[in-house]
Motif scaffolding. Structure first.
Motif, PDB file in Angstrom:
ATOM      1  N   SER A   1     104.248   5.050  -4.080  1.00 19.98           N
ATOM      2  CA  SER A   1     103.197   6.319  -3.538  1.00 19.98           C
ATOM      3  C   SER A   1     104.081   7.002  -2.398  1.00 19.98           C
ATOM      4  O   SER A   1     104.448   6.349  -1.300  1.00 19.98           O
ATOM      5  N   PHE A   2     104.418   8.283  -2.818  1.00 20.72           N
ATOM      6  CA  PHE A   2     105.212   9.194  -1.833  1.00 20.72           C
ATOM      7  C   PHE A   2     104.206   9.880  -0.887  1.00 20.72           C
ATOM      8  O   PHE A   2     103.071  10.389  -1.368  1.00 20.72           O
ATOM      9  N   HIS A   3     104.560  10.285   0.176  1.00 16.86           N
ATOM     10  CA  HIS A   3     103.680  11.262   1.014  1.00 16.86           C
ATOM     11  C   HIS A   3     104.852  11.908   1.809  1.00 16.86           C
ATOM     12  O   HIS A   3     105.881  11.192   2.243  1.00 16.86           O
ATOM     13  N   GLY A   4     104.614  13.103   2.256  1.00 10.39           N
ATOM     14  CA  GLY A   4     105.332  13.841   3.421  1.00 10.39           C
ATOM     15  C   GLY A   4     105.090  13.277   4.632  1.00 10.39           C
ATOM     16  O   GLY A   4     103.920  12.999   4.987  1.00 10.39           O
ATOM     17  N   PRO A   5     105.931  13.940   5.682  1.00  6.43           N
ATOM     18  CA  PRO A   5     105.468  13.509   7.324  1.00  6.43           C
ATOM     19  C   PRO A   5     104.854  14.652   7.889  1.00  6.43           C
ATOM     20  O   PRO A   5     104.824  15.637   7.339  1.00  6.43           O
ATOM     21  N   SER A   6     104.156  14.004   8.960  1.00 10.87           N
ATOM     22  CA  SER A   6     103.382  14.972   9.689  1.00 10.87           C
ATOM     23  C   SER A   6     103.851  14.864  11.203  1.00 10.87           C
ATOM     24  O   SER A   6     104.159  13.759  11.766  1.00 10.87           O
ATOM     25  N   PHE A   7     104.064  15.880  11.896  1.00 12.25           N
ATOM     26  CA  PHE A   7     104.939  15.681  13.168  1.00 12.25           C
ATOM     27  C   PHE A   7     103.941  16.126  14.413  1.00 12.25           C
ATOM     28  O   PHE A   7     103.415  17.109  14.413  1.00 12.25           O
ATOM     29  N   GLU A   8     103.702  15.154  15.258  1.00  7.13           N
ATOM     30  CA  GLU A   8     102.807  15.310  16.429  1.00  7.13           C
ATOM     31  C   GLU A   8     103.620  14.708  17.767  1.00  7.13           C
ATOM     32  O   GLU A   8     104.098  13.748  17.510  1.00  7.13           O
ATOM     33  N   TRP A   9     103.557  15.565  18.609  1.00  9.92           N
ATOM     34  CA  TRP A   9     104.280  15.157  19.980  1.00  9.92           C
ATOM     35  C   TRP A   9     103.902  13.908  20.534  1.00  9.92           C
ATOM     36  O   TRP A   9     105.100  13.073  20.803  1.00  9.92           O
TER      37      TRP A   9
ATOM     38  N   THR B   1     105.067   8.211   9.785  1.00  7.85           N
ATOM     39  CA  THR B   1     106.479   8.560   9.070  1.00  7.85           C
ATOM     40  C   THR B   1     106.916   9.765   9.813  1.00  7.85           C
ATOM     41  O   THR B   1     108.187   9.698  10.060  1.00  7.85           O
ATOM     42  N   GLY B   2     106.205  10.659  10.171  1.00 13.58           N
ATOM     43  CA  GLY B   2     106.889  11.817  10.803  1.00 13.58           C
ATOM     44  C   GLY B   2     107.519  11.532  12.076  1.00 13.58           C
ATOM     45  O   GLY B   2     108.609  11.843  12.422  1.00 13.58           O
ATOM     46  N   ALA B   3     107.013  10.696  12.915  1.00 11.14           N
ATOM     47  CA  ALA B   3     107.588  10.267  14.578  1.00 11.14           C
ATOM     48  C   ALA B   3     108.421   9.373  14.116  1.00 11.14           C
ATOM     49  O   ALA B   3     109.491   9.566  14.733  1.00 11.14           O
TER      50      ALA B   3
ATOM     51  N   ALA C   1     102.787  11.343  18.749  1.00 14.17           N
ATOM     52  CA  ALA C   1     103.236  10.046  18.177  1.00 14.17           C
ATOM     53  C   ALA C   1     104.831   9.907  18.350  1.00 14.17           C
ATOM     54  O   ALA C   1     105.380   8.854  18.586  1.00 14.17           O
ATOM     55  N   ILE C   2     105.628  11.316  18.465  1.00 17.01           N
ATOM     56  CA  ILE C   2     107.068  11.156  18.486  1.00 17.01           C
ATOM     57  C   ILE C   2     107.321  10.288  19.831  1.00 17.01           C
ATOM     58  O   ILE C   2     108.285   9.665  19.835  1.00 17.01           O
ATOM     59  N   LEU C   3     106.723  10.851  20.836  1.00 17.89           N
ATOM     60  CA  LEU C   3     106.925  10.240  22.431  1.00 17.89           C
ATOM     61  C   LEU C   3     106.787   8.869  22.291  1.00 17.89           C
ATOM     62  O   LEU C   3     107.418   7.877  22.952  1.00 17.89           O
ATOM     63  N   VAL C   4     105.793   8.052  21.619  1.00 23.64           N
ATOM     64  CA  VAL C   4     105.673   6.714  21.184  1.00 23.64           C
ATOM     65  C   VAL C   4     106.592   6.171  20.586  1.00 23.64           C
ATOM     66  O   VAL C   4     107.039   5.018  21.031  1.00 23.64           O
ATOM     67  N   ALA C   5     107.226   6.842  19.893  1.00 24.01           N
ATOM     68  CA  ALA C   5     108.198   6.050  18.826  1.00 24.01           C
ATOM     69  C   ALA C   5     109.719   6.208  19.184  1.00 24.01           C
ATOM     70  O   ALA C   5     110.471   5.231  18.804  1.00 24.01           O
ATOM     71  N   LEU C   6     110.140   7.366  19.836  1.00 26.50           N
ATOM     72  CA  LEU C   6     111.400   7.331  20.354  1.00 26.50           C
ATOM     73  C   LEU C   6     111.981   6.191  21.203  1.00 26.50           C
ATOM     74  O   LEU C   6     113.313   6.329  20.850  1.00 26.50           O
ATOM     75  N   PRO C   7     111.197   5.555  21.769  1.00 26.85           N
ATOM     76  CA  PRO C   7     112.069   4.414  22.681  1.00 26.85           C
ATOM     77  C   PRO C   7     112.487   3.339  21.790  1.00 26.85           C
ATOM     78  O   PRO C   7     113.638   2.618  22.219  1.00 26.85           O
ATOM     79  N   VAL C   8     112.111   3.322  20.640  1.00 32.95           N
ATOM     80  CA  VAL C   8     112.514   2.254  19.598  1.00 32.95           C
ATOM     81  C   VAL C   8     113.824   2.427  19.166  1.00 32.95           C
ATOM     82  O   VAL C   8     114.766   1.555  18.635  1.00 32.95           O
ATOM     83  N   VAL C   9     114.466   3.704  19.248  1.00 35.16           N
ATOM     84  CA  VAL C   9     115.881   3.995  18.958  1.00 35.16           C
ATOM     85  C   VAL C   9     116.758   3.097  19.937  1.00 35.16           C
ATOM     86  O   VAL C   9     117.940   2.687  19.359  1.00 35.16           O
ATOM     87  N   ILE C  10     116.516   2.583  21.081  1.00 34.46           N
ATOM     88  CA  ILE C  10     117.257   1.568  21.887  1.00 34.46           C
ATOM     89  C   ILE C  10     117.628   0.474  21.154  1.00 34.46           C
ATOM     90  O   ILE C  10     118.464  -0.108  21.165  1.00 34.46           O
TER      91      ILE C  10
END
Length: 478
Positions: free
Chosen positions: A244-252, A109-111, A254-263
């Protein structure tokens, strides 16, 4: 301030006149509007509930936040763009890759939250500079290739995780769902995935009663004797309660894997706005940036509390086309139903109990359809694959994405699969274009048909890599 929450009664409020449409600022009687809202929720049941389960997220929270995102979208667009925002399937592969790398739900969820922020910023840029900036950075040849590699990258998930849990159920669910998509008409064809889920549930229950437990791998991949359909968690779940709620966690990584989906999300939103504009006869180009930003905000809010990202749904386009009712009042009703479903843990437990074999049969079709949407983008935009400027970066990026090719830059940083494939497609296309001879380059119209100078030189009729189309994925999803 006009928030688009006032509607004129259409006719007698009962049935639209022959050939007439119920416009976004109109409504039928409230009971009929509520019924249409429920129909929209059912239409997105299949994909919007399968997606969070495949991503390992709470389906109750997913449906609740889809209602919240829909409200945000309707307010942001001032009621001019009827839409339901449900969980995006484009992130399923991202979640699988992140979890394979040891990531948790918070990492996922962070990514995806970062992707939501990026989508929001793209929407602001479109509002400021116009949609041409999207076309300049991501012409149809690039968008189609990225969507294709995202979909086909999911093939190993079906082959190694879901299908082996119950191959025969998977086979029959695949056949049934395929028949439903092809043979049913109107509204029923739009909920074919949902019908496939129901069929799979019934089939799994029947096979358990007839043959008993099955010996196969379970969800963890370990061979064991287990029931195909396990409702034990359903009986323990409450009827009313918070998800069930939980907060995000940020890892570079994971973020780099997810960013292409913005397209893919940009293409989906552009497609939805274009399709709705064509059906209602309104020019909604001025709302494209707003729609993209609103989707981004909805995804940020959802992932901030542990839910999945959201996007516009073609299933609901189908419902509007079939009923000729484009009233945003129906979507407010749909959002209300979604919030109520989110407050029923027992409902979420039923969704979470989807047997692995059922998911295997559905994802074979679903993942393949995502990948082939990329090809549809090329077809709609008349991308000419004889042009090496289009062919080379798309070919390289797709193979990298589908084959999960990896590049290790340091001991702690590497790129692979979706992230690396997308990077190769985008940078490869623009780098090659910078050095390509003039006859390989094309015009760059915005969301409309264009003529390629390459085609003109070679005598063919299609447009090249930047040749317009109508936004690619919009047609594919609608």
């Amino acid at each position: 301030m006009d928030l688009g929450v006032r509607w004129k009664l259409h006719g007698d409020g009962k049935v639209p006149a022959p050939g007439a449409v119920v416009r976004p600022d109109e409504r039928l009687s409230w009971p009929r509007t509520a019924g249409l809202g429920a129909q929209h929720v059912v239409a997105m049941f299949g994909a919007s509930f399968v997606a969070p389960v495949l991503m390992g997220l709470d389906p109750n929270l997913a449906i609740m936040m889809s209602g919240v995102a829909t409200v945000i979208f309707l307010l942001a667009t001032r009621g001019r763009v009827p839409s339901y925002l449900g969980c995006s399937l484009s992130f399923v592969g991202v979640a699988a890759v992140i979890r394979a790398q040891g990531g948790t739900s918070a990492t996922v969820t962070g990514a995806v939250l970062v992707v939501g922020v990026a989508l929001f910023l793209v929407g602001l840029a479109v509002q400021r500079f116009g949609a041409r900036i999207i076309h300049a950075a991501m012409p149809p040849v690039v968008t189609g290739a990225v969507v294709m590699l995202i979909g086909f990258n999911l093939a190993p998930v079906t082959a190694s995780t879901y299908w082996p849990q119950d191959q025969w159920t998977a086979l029959f669910v695949m056949l049934f769902t395929g028949l439903a998509v092809v043979c049913l008409r109107g509204f029923w064809s739009r909920i074919a995935i949902f019908l496939g889920l129901v069929f799979g549930y019934v089939l799994s229950w029947a096979l358990d009663r007839i043959f008993g437990k099955i010996h196969s791998v379970d969800g963890s991949g370990k061979p064991t004797d287990h029931w195909r359909l396990d409702f034990s968690a359903v009986g323990q779940a409450d009827w009313i309660g918070l998800p069930s709620f939980h907060g995000p966690s940020f890892e570079w990584s994971a973020i780099l894997v997810a960013l292409p989906v913005v397209i893919a999300l940009i293409a989906e939103n552009a497609g939805h706005v274009k399709a709705v504009g064509e059906m209602t006869g309104d020019n909604l180009d001025d709302k494209l940036g707003t729609a993209i930003s609103a989707d981004g905000i909805g995804s940020v809010l959802s992932t901030a509390v542990g839910g999945p990202p959201n996007t516009t749904y073609s299933e609901n386009i189908g419902v509007m086309a079939a009923t000729r009712v484009y009233s945003t009042a129906a979507y407010w009703a749909a959002a209300g139903f979604a919030l109520l479903f989110g407050l029923c843990p027992k409902f979420g437990a039923v969704v979470a109990a989807i047997p692995g074999g059922v998911l295997g049969g559905i994802t074979v079709i679903l993942y393949g359809m995502i990948g082939l949407l990329g090809a549809q983008i090329w077809i709609n935009a008349k991308v000419d694959m004889r042009n090496p400027l289009n062919l080379v970066p798309a070919a390289a990026g797709i193979i990298i994405g589908v084959g999960n090719v990896s590049m290790e830059f340091t001991d702690t940083f590497s790129l692979s699969g979706i992230a690396l494939g997308t990077l190769v497609v985008i940078t490869g296309y623009h780098a090659l274009r910078a050095f390509a001879p003039a006859h390989l380059k094309t015009q760059q119209p915005l969301l409309d048909e264009g003529t390629s100078s390459y085609d003109a030189k070679t005598g063919s009729g299609g447009a090249g890599g930047d040749g317009g189309g109508d936004g690619g994925a919009q047609r594919a999803r609608s």
